[in-house]
Design an enzyme around this catalytic site. Structure first.
Site, PDB file in Angstrom:
ATOM      1  N   HIS A 368       0.803  -1.230   0.000  1.00  0.00           N
ATOM      2  CA  HIS A 368       0.000   0.000   0.000  1.00  0.00           C
ATOM      3  C   HIS A 368       0.827   1.266   0.000  1.00  0.00           C
ATOM      4  CE1 HIS A 368      -3.952  -1.899   0.873  1.00  0.00           C
ATOM      5  NE2 HIS A 368      -3.180  -2.824   1.423  1.00  0.00           N
ATOM      6  N   LYS A 556      -8.541  13.724   4.569  1.00  0.00           N
ATOM      7  CA  LYS A 556      -7.594  12.602   4.557  1.00  0.00           C
ATOM      8  C   LYS A 556      -6.629  12.793   5.717  1.00  0.00           C
ATOM      9  CE  LYS A 556      -6.487  14.068   0.323  1.00  0.00           C
ATOM     10  NZ  LYS A 556      -6.717  12.864  -0.461  1.00  0.00           N
ATOM     11  N   ARG A 557      -5.821  11.761   5.979  1.00  0.00           N
ATOM     12  CA  ARG A 557      -4.806  11.929   7.001  1.00  0.00           C
ATOM     13  C   ARG A 557      -3.915  13.122   6.697  1.00  0.00           C
ATOM     14  NH1 ARG A 557      -4.158   8.240  11.439  1.00  0.00           N
ATOM     15  NH2 ARG A 557      -2.127   9.220  11.688  1.00  0.00           N
ATOM     16  N   LYS A 562       0.730  14.502   1.136  1.00  0.00           N
ATOM     17  CA  LYS A 562      -0.640  14.761   0.662  1.00  0.00           C
ATOM     18  C   LYS A 562      -0.869  16.252   0.390  1.00  0.00           C
ATOM     19  CE  LYS A 562      -2.546  10.740   3.151  1.00  0.00           C
ATOM     20  NZ  LYS A 562      -3.167   9.877   2.122  1.00  0.00           N
ATOM     21  N   THR A 665      -8.452   6.619  -1.802  1.00  0.00           N
ATOM     22  CA  THR A 665      -9.808   6.068  -1.947  1.00  0.00           C
ATOM     23  C   THR A 665     -10.844   7.150  -1.666  1.00  0.00           C
ATOM     24  OG1 THR A 665      -9.517   5.238   0.302  1.00  0.00           O
ATOM     25  CG2 THR A 665      -9.341   3.634  -1.481  1.00  0.00           C
ATOM     26  N   LYS A 669     -14.675   8.071  -3.286  1.00  0.00           N
ATOM     27  CA  LYS A 669     -15.903   8.373  -2.541  1.00  0.00           C
ATOM     28  C   LYS A 669     -16.471   9.710  -2.986  1.00  0.00           C
ATOM     29  CE  LYS A 669     -13.748   5.945   1.181  1.00  0.00           C
ATOM     30  NZ  LYS A 669     -12.784   6.066   2.293  1.00  0.00           N
TER      31      LYS A 669
HETATM   32  C1  26Q Z   1       3.677   0.468  10.179  1.00  0.00           C
HETATM   33  C2  26Q Z   1       4.603   0.118  11.163  1.00  0.00           C
HETATM   34  C3  26Q Z   1       4.513   0.662  12.426  1.00  0.00           C
HETATM   35  C4  26Q Z   1       3.487   1.560  12.716  1.00  0.00           C
HETATM   36  C5  26Q Z   1       2.560   1.895  11.739  1.00  0.00           C
HETATM   37  C6  26Q Z   1       2.652   1.365  10.471  1.00  0.00           C
HETATM   38  C7  26Q Z   1       1.654   1.740   9.431  1.00  0.00           C
HETATM   39  C8  26Q Z   1       0.330   1.930   9.781  1.00  0.00           C
HETATM   40  C9  26Q Z   1      -0.603   2.303   8.832  1.00  0.00           C
HETATM   41  C10 26Q Z   1       2.021   1.892   8.118  1.00  0.00           C
HETATM   42  C11 26Q Z   1       1.083   2.252   7.168  1.00  0.00           C
HETATM   43  C12 26Q Z   1      -0.247   2.451   7.510  1.00  0.00           C
HETATM   44  C13 26Q Z   1      -1.275   2.831   6.574  1.00  0.00           C
HETATM   45  C14 26Q Z   1      -1.087   2.978   5.282  1.00  0.00           C
HETATM   46  C15 26Q Z   1      -2.169   3.415   4.405  1.00  0.00           C
HETATM   47  O1  26Q Z   1      -3.275   3.703   4.836  1.00  0.00           O
HETATM   48  N1  26Q Z   1      -1.917   3.468   3.098  1.00  0.00           N
HETATM   49  C16 26Q Z   1      -2.921   3.887   2.158  1.00  0.00           C
HETATM   50  O2  26Q Z   1      -3.590   2.739   1.691  1.00  0.00           O
HETATM   51  C17 26Q Z   1      -4.687   3.093   0.883  1.00  0.00           C
HETATM   52  C18 26Q Z   1      -5.426   1.821   0.529  1.00  0.00           C
HETATM   53  O3  26Q Z   1      -4.696   1.086  -0.377  1.00  0.00           O
HETATM   54  C19 26Q Z   1      -4.224   3.852  -0.334  1.00  0.00           C
HETATM   55  O4  26Q Z   1      -5.357   4.280  -1.041  1.00  0.00           O
HETATM   56  C20 26Q Z   1      -3.396   5.068   0.071  1.00  0.00           C
HETATM   57  O5  26Q Z   1      -2.850   5.676  -1.073  1.00  0.00           O
HETATM   58  C21 26Q Z   1      -2.293   4.636   1.005  1.00  0.00           C
HETATM   59  O6  26Q Z   1      -1.585   5.757   1.497  1.00  0.00           O
END
Ligand code: 26Q
Length: 825
Positions: A368, A556-557, A562, A665, A669
């Protein structure tokens, strides 16, 4: 009476009967569970009585689905994810059993309002953002498509923090979402399992084979809680199984007897923290021991459960690939691979080769992100201490992989190191997935291309057949039918309601894009939704906004890539132009709406939130721009708040630095709700743009290839832009001239310094200044179109008509055809 009248009468009668049942069930529950009546019950109790009533209806289907799976020989999917961002379930479940109307009517006959009751439910906020919400949309689609699947994750005691804005700053509060109970979950203590940490490994011989015994370990109990996942008009109810950590000891009696009560409960608390909190970092890795404990916890519990179930069904574990697919949602559950190997070898007596062969057939991985700061690398020493046997297996996978790579790439030690599971003392989780899994996919076409050409280039050269693309999607049930029921009604009146399950049918709307009567109704609905959001914002923020203004939305976050800051620059630009009399003030009233949480430790992101709020404060209180510009930061952005905002949006901001957003995503929406996109050629924007055509989207800025070349050159070129472009200079300088930081001119220094001076010789990492002029042009085009409602609505309708491709049903069909190969129940 003729036939159709009799049918109508019958339908009416049965509707009355159903309403009666609903009413009597709700009052019955109030009485039996709370000793209350509708008149005396609290909102909370009413909500619970409704939820229990709906649950009763789902239970039967759920039980049947279970029985079917138990007796059949169907392949099942296990979707392992650290995050499931479900949001609320009550109205969603009522919608899925096709009873929204009867429930609304029954409740209103009791003097109650479904839309108010719905608001009592806490969001299940067990995720950060895109990845977690994607998992939730996928579960919805799997059930709707009647594909047997289990979501597997952690039952966090606290979901993602609640955000308060105090003096413009984000303040995090805990989210004790389970405090007043969870009507949807069922505890399954009978399926509890043990998870072992630390300790040592002893070798011994049995039947002439070397075996391993884990001793002196610490135990945590994994106790599962199941939530039903209903699908829309579907017989299948799938299960979301979330594990809770429990201590095997109630309390330490020795300490207790000594009178040390704090010590007596300490071990229990230590064990149970494992499922206490969701890490609030998104797209950012930090090697925290507790996170590794969490990963192993839910993954080990899940694998134990899967294997026990297969054995109970009398299946030979050799045949596992016939019955099981395990999906790894980003690298977070990767430790499932060595854990599977461990159990197969140590507990089930398989040899390495057999176990490895099976592992390769059942595991599939989705990536992702390509942001390097998000790639997980765990120190070998940490894995060795916490999971000694798993560490041995990881080292063996690495050893074998290195031999294989050595044959392939001979003396290229650097390449082999780069591709190995273990290098520089770290376990590289992505490489572990790439080596093992039979399928590797990106989440949008561009993203998959970048994985193949850059991020995982070397692996692609070895296993090209493993690489696939599955473009993300969102469920049209939650994201139009529920979030925007009026638009859903209008669409169904025009083209029938087949689009709800076959979103591609939305294409039939295209012919209405030029239909004046339809356009008018479409515009009216958007306007009503905007009024509703305006009312919410009035109440939540105390800001009055004009429903006729352009609602320009970035939700978004909060992350530098972003580029919320780029949006802020556009606002500052407009503010300056109007107040300095350079722009025709009457051009276009605009409302800029932000929703965003920042990771609590992400300093720059939090500073950008403060900046947005300071800009809002200045702009909203300046009478010179008051009828023209408003800026709103909506507190505590969450699934439920997203549902309110998407229905009301006109313009969708998708302005990440090209190459950085894997898919996005939110873009889907918003498009589904008739917002036009302004964005870069990044993530799924590329596909949106191809589908709607360049005249129905506002694309601007550097391409992924161009940004990649800029990074490779080691110079951003932003310095030149800053010194040569007076507008850019004006906007950037406003960060430090006190316009938005009256009492503390230094407040936004860091933002300024990053753009103008940078770090290690590279300024403006996310290339805001390089894209600013193009962004202004694109914003200007959008504004020009918006003042022509006929044209704007036409474009908006075309966007809706092309959004069918972004249904998560299509994504799931793609996964299933290319990867899982499940059969419909
Ligand atoms: C990893 C290790 C330690 C702590 C946290 C994490 C961690 C947590 C959440 C790493 C990544 C995430 C989340 C990633 C995320 O939400 N990515 C998004 O995924 C969406 C669905 O595929 C995409 O549409 C977005 O582009 C992408 O940023």
């Amino acid at each position: 009476m003729n036939n159709s009248n009799t049918n109508k009468a019958k339908k009416q009668q049965s509707k009355e009967t159903i309403k009666k049942q609903i009413k009597s069930s709700i009052s019955g529950k109030l009485r039996r569970y709370f000793a209350k009546t509708v008149e005396t019950a609290t909102d909370e109790q009413i909500y619970k009585a409704c939820a229990m009533t709906v649950r009763d209806e789902i239970m039967d289907k759920w039980a049947k689905s279970r029985e079917n799976l138990e007796s059949g020989n169907q392949k099942e999917l296990y979707y392992l994810s650290f995050e499931f961002l479900i949001g609320r379930s009550l109205a969603n479940n009522i919608m899925n059993i096709l009873k929204t109307e009867v429930y609304s009517e029954a409740l209103s006959e009791m003097g109650l309002d479904l839309s108010k009751i719905e608001e009592v439910e806490n969001d299940a906020g067990l995720g950060n953002g895109g990845l977690g919400r994607l998992a939730a949309c996928f579960l919805d689609s799997l059930s709707t498509l009647e594909l047997p699947a289990f979501g597997c994750g952690i039952r966090y005691e606290y979901g993602l923090f609640k955000q308060k804005i105090i003096d413009g700053y984000q303040v995090e509060m805990p989210d004790p979402w389970l405090e007043s109970g969870n009507a949807w979950e069922i505890e399954r203590p009978e399926d509890s399992v043990e998870i072992h940490y630390n300790g040592r490994i002893e070798e011994y011989y049995e039947d002439n084979r070397m075996k391993f015994r884990h001793v002196d370990y610490n135990t945590v109990i994994g106790e599962p809680y199941d939530m039903p996942i209903s699908g829309y008009d579907s017989k299948l109810v799938n299960t979301l199984r979330l594990w809770r950590a429990r201590s095997p000891q109630v309390i330490n009696m020795a300490e207790f007897n000594r009178g040390d009560y704090a010590m007596a409960v300490k071990d229990k608390e230590l064990a149970e923290v494992v499922s206490q909190i969701l890490y609030p970092e998104d797209n950012h890795y930090e090697g925290k021991l507790l996170r590794l404990k969490q990963q192993y916890f839910f993954v080990s519990a899940t694998i134990q459960w899967i294997l026990a179930k297969q054995k109970r069904r009398g299946h030979n574990l050799c045949d596992l690939p016939k019955y099981v697919q395990i999906h790894i949602n980003d690298t977070h559950p990767t430790i499932a691979i060595p854990e599977f190997m461990r159990i197969m070898m140590d507990d089930e007596g398989f040899g390495w080769d057999e176990a490895w062969d099976i592992a390769q057939k059942i595991f599939a991985y989705t990536n992702h992100t390509i942001m390097c700061e998000a790639l997980e690398r765990w120190p070998v020493s940490m894995v060795e201490t916490l999971l000694p046997r798993v560490a041995m297996i990881v080292k063996e996978i690495d050893r074998r992989q290195r031999l294989f790579l050595g044959e392939k790439f001979g003396g290229d030690a650097a390449k082999i190191d780069y591709m190995s599971v273990i290098s520089n003392g770290n376990v590289n989780m992505a490489n572990l997935c790439l080596t093992t899994c039979h399928s590797i996919n990106g989440v949008a076409e561009l993203h998959t291309e970048i994985l193949k050409k850059e991020t995982f280039r070397d692996y692609y050269s070895v296993y090209p057949e493993k690489f696939k693309n599955v473009t993300n999607g969102v469920t049209p049930r939650r994201w139009i039918l529920k979030a925007n029921p009026k638009l859903a009604g209008l669409i169904s009146d025009a083209i029938g309601d087949s689009w709800i399950k076959n979103a591609e049918d939305l294409k039939n709307l295209e012919k209405f894009a030029k239909d004046e009567a339809f356009k008018e109704k479409f515009a009216e609905i958007k306007c009503e939704n905007k009024k509703k959001l305006a009312k919410y914002i009035q109440k939540a923020n105390g800001i009055t906004i004009d429903p006729n203004s352009l609602f320009d939305v970035q939700i978004k976050r909060l992350h530098e890539y972003k580029r919320q800051l780029l949006k802020v620059f556009h606002i500052i630009y407009r503010y300056k132009m109007i107040t300095e009399n350079k722009e025709q003030a009457s051009l276009l009233p605009e409302t800029f709406i932000f929703g965003a949480k920042a990771a609590p430790g992400y300093h720059t992101a939090k500073l950008i939130i403060k900046l947005i709020n300071n800009v809002a404060e200045v702009v909203n209180n300046d009478p010179r721009v008051n009828d023209i510009l408003k800026v709103v930061f909506v507190e505590n952005y969450s699934v439920s708040i997203a549902e309110k905002i998407v229905a009301a949006a006109n313009l969708s901001e998708q302005i990440s630095t090209a190459g950085k957003e894997a898919s996005g995503t939110g873009n889907m929406k918003l498009m589904l709700n008739g917002a036009l996109t302004i964005g870069t050629m990044d993530g799924a924007n590329v596909e949106i743009s191809r589908l709607v055509g360049s005249e129905n989207i506002y694309i601007f800025g550097l391409t992924a290839e161009e940004t990649s070349n800029i990074y490779a050159s080691g110079r951003s070129g932003s310095g030149e832009v800053y010194s040569q472009n007076a507008v850019v200079k004006m906007v950037v300088d406003s960060l430090i001239d006190g316009t938005f930081s009256k009492n503390n001119q230094d407040l936004f220094q860091e933002l300024y310094r990053e753009l103008v001076f940078g770090r290690n010789g590279f300024s403006d990492q996310y290339l805001l200044l390089r894209d600013f002029a193009a962004y202004l042009d694109a914003s200007h085009s959008a504004a020009k179109d918006f003042v022509n409602p006929g044209l704007w609505n036409q474009k908006a309708i075309i966007n809706v008509s092309k959004a069918g491709y972004f249904s998560s049903d299509r994504s799931i069909e793609d996964y299933n055809r290319q990867i899982w190969k499940l059969e419909k129940l």
